[in-house]
Design a protein around this motif. Structure first.
Motif, mmCIF file in Angstrom:
data_model
loop_
_atom_site.group_PDB
_atom_site.id
_atom_site.type_symbol
_atom_site.label_atom_id
_atom_site.label_comp_id
_atom_site.label_asym_id
_atom_site.label_seq_id
_atom_site.Cartn_x
_atom_site.Cartn_y
_atom_site.Cartn_z
ATOM 1 N N PRO A 1 0.905 -1.056 0.126
ATOM 2 C CA PRO A 1 0.077 -0.167 0.184
ATOM 3 C C PRO A 1 1.021 1.049 -0.096
ATOM 4 O O PRO A 1 1.876 1.204 0.512
ATOM 5 N N ARG A 2 0.276 2.223 -0.505
ATOM 6 C CA ARG A 2 1.222 3.594 -0.825
ATOM 7 C C ARG A 2 1.794 4.082 0.786
ATOM 8 O O ARG A 2 2.723 4.465 0.548
ATOM 9 N N ARG A 3 0.855 3.917 1.934
ATOM 10 C CA ARG A 3 1.488 4.704 2.794
ATOM 11 C C ARG A 3 2.637 3.811 3.368
ATOM 12 O O ARG A 3 3.646 4.455 4.034
ATOM 13 N N SER B 1 9.452 10.428 -0.711
ATOM 14 C CA SER B 1 8.308 9.834 -0.989
ATOM 15 C C SER B 1 7.089 10.514 -1.458
ATOM 16 O O SER B 1 5.959 10.056 -1.903
ATOM 17 N N ARG C 1 4.655 1.786 1.260
ATOM 18 C CA ARG C 1 5.666 2.024 0.312
ATOM 19 C C ARG C 1 6.333 3.323 0.610
ATOM 20 O O ARG C 1 7.467 3.360 0.376
ATOM 21 N N ASP C 2 5.725 4.351 1.090
ATOM 22 C CA ASP C 2 6.415 5.752 1.106
ATOM 23 C C ASP C 2 7.404 5.507 2.207
ATOM 24 O O ASP C 2 8.581 6.318 2.269
#
Length: 427
Positions: free
Chosen positions: A144-146, A408, A148-149
């Motif tokens: 998920p993006r959160r 990010s 992955r950041d």
């Protein structure tokens, strides 16, 4: 500001320090103008002056509430207020005292307890963090993006310099050395850090390569670990002081052998190691050693500023001629190092631009992006808008947390400024 300390803190080191700091505050409010959280929220209690009042009430015996804890949690500990304060209030030290006593007085919700315990256990422990980061990088595209950041893409690692790597400049060791004597290898100790070798390993390697080009050998002591900042800012003070003592024990043989300096390329770590003398001032077994360590500690900018002429002779223009520099709070406010990086890069032929809000935090602040994500990402996005408005070829900074945080949110390259210097020398 007059104080009447309560019995629980009177005649203690924390009480004496808090009292001395509080008495310097003159309520002027200049600090609110440079406080990121006050700018976002507009609440006096989310600015330095309001938090100082909360800590004053606490040390005077007033009830400590969950609300008090929340306002202290929202503080980035960026210390921009210290730079602004005309009275020299050491807010950073005061807020750490406040947090320590709030943690003892107020029970956190279970979810927060587990999250903070996880952060304090995993991040400072490279034996756990490194394989976790490697796994995360392997599956990064599917996360998920959160999440992955928080996981920078894996770097193609540079080569650590060896005796066979050409030394670009011959330097004599020590001032006053005989000009006709053969050059001697200078040696500096470097803190590898706990998360940096796994997240962005080329920062350490680039540092070693730049120092090698100047005839300086970089030594890393494997028994040293986290500087203590992560646990200290999360409120695990005793564990943080154990980290500090471990590092001192690991470094001490090198100190006795005459190491020239302890060079640190993560400004957050540097700001903490420079506090070792203060943190262990009451420990009879470590106080003097800690002061010695503090005296030897140098940010990489402080080290390289003494070699501008040599670096200018080594640097070659290799496509990067304009950068935006984000000076981390721990560099400009914590260590009070300003203008050094900009001047050095300019000397090497790189136009270095500062954003209009260069004095403000990017929102990284150690574990803040995990514990206060909404505030953190709001500050990051604002910072990136101002950096990108400068139209640079890349963004450079001086702290691993800031670099990963900014990476990010943008497609623009973001790196440590010492990586750029390495590129200018080696290509």
């Amino acid at each position: 500001m007059q104080t009447q300390l309560a019995d629980f803190i009177r005649n203690t080191p924390d009480g004496e320090e808090a009292d001395a700091i509080l008495r310097k505050c003159v309520h002027c409010g200049f600090c609110t103008a440079t406080c990121p959280t006050y700018q976002l929220l507009g609440d006096e209690l989310d600015g330095p002056r309001g938090r100082i009042y909360l800590i004053k009430q606490m040390v005077e015996g007033a009830a400590v509430t969950r609300s008090t804890q929340l306002h202290l949690d929202r503080c980035l500990t960026c210390r921009s207020c210290e730079t602004t304060c005309p009275s020299g209030v050491q807010y950073g030290r005061l807020v750490e005292i406040g947090r320590q006593h709030v943690e003892a007085a107020v029970s956190r919700p279970l979810r927060q307890q587990l999250l903070r315990r996880l952060l304090a256990t995993v991040l400072p422990n490279s034996a756990v963090f490194t394989p976790a980061m490697r796994l995360g990088q392997l599956v990064r595209p599917f996360l998920p993006r959160r999440v992955r950041d928080k996981i920078p893409a894996r770097q193609r690692m540079l080569e650590w310099p060896t005796k066979e790597t050409p030394t670009r400049v011959k330097l004599h060791a020590g001032a006053g050395a005989d000009a006709d004597s053969p050059a001697q290898t200078r040696r500096m100790l470097m803190l590898a850090g706990c998360v940096q070798p796994a997240m962005l390993p080329n920062i350490n390697i680039a540092t070693a390569r730049v120092l090698h080009a100047l005839g300086i050998e970089t030594v890393i002591e494997p028994e040293a670990g986290c500087c203590g900042a992560i646990r200290l800012h999360l409120g695990y003070r005793d564990e943080a002081l154990d980290d500090v003592r471990r590092n001192i024990d690991a470094w001490w043989p090198h100190v006795e052998a005459g190491i020239e300096a302890i060079v640190i390329n993560a400004s957050g770590c540097g700001a903490t190691v420079k506090e070792y003398g203060h943190l262990l001032r009451g420990d009879p077994a470590y106080a003097e050693k800690a002061r010695r360590i503090t005296g030897l500690t140098r940010d990489i900018a402080e080290v390289l500023s003494g070699f501008e002429a040599e670096l200018a002779g080594l640097a070659r223009r290799r496509g990067v001629h304009t950068v935006a520099f984000h000076p981390p709070c721990t560099l400009q406010h914590g260590q009070q190092i300003r203008g050094t990086v900009e001047h050095l890069l300019t000397t090497l032929g790189v136009e270095t631009r500062l954003p209009a809000d260069s004095h403000l935090c990017c929102g990284s602040a150690g574990t803040y992006s995990v514990t206060q994500p909404v505030m953190s990402y709001t500050l990051r996005d604002r910072k990136l808008r101002n950096l990108e408005a400068l139209e640079p070829q890349m963004v450079v900074s001086a702290n691993v947390g800031c670099i990963a945080h900014l990476q990010s949110g943008t497609s623009m390259p973001v790196a440590h400024w010492v990586e750029l210097v390495e590129h200018l020398i080696y290509g």
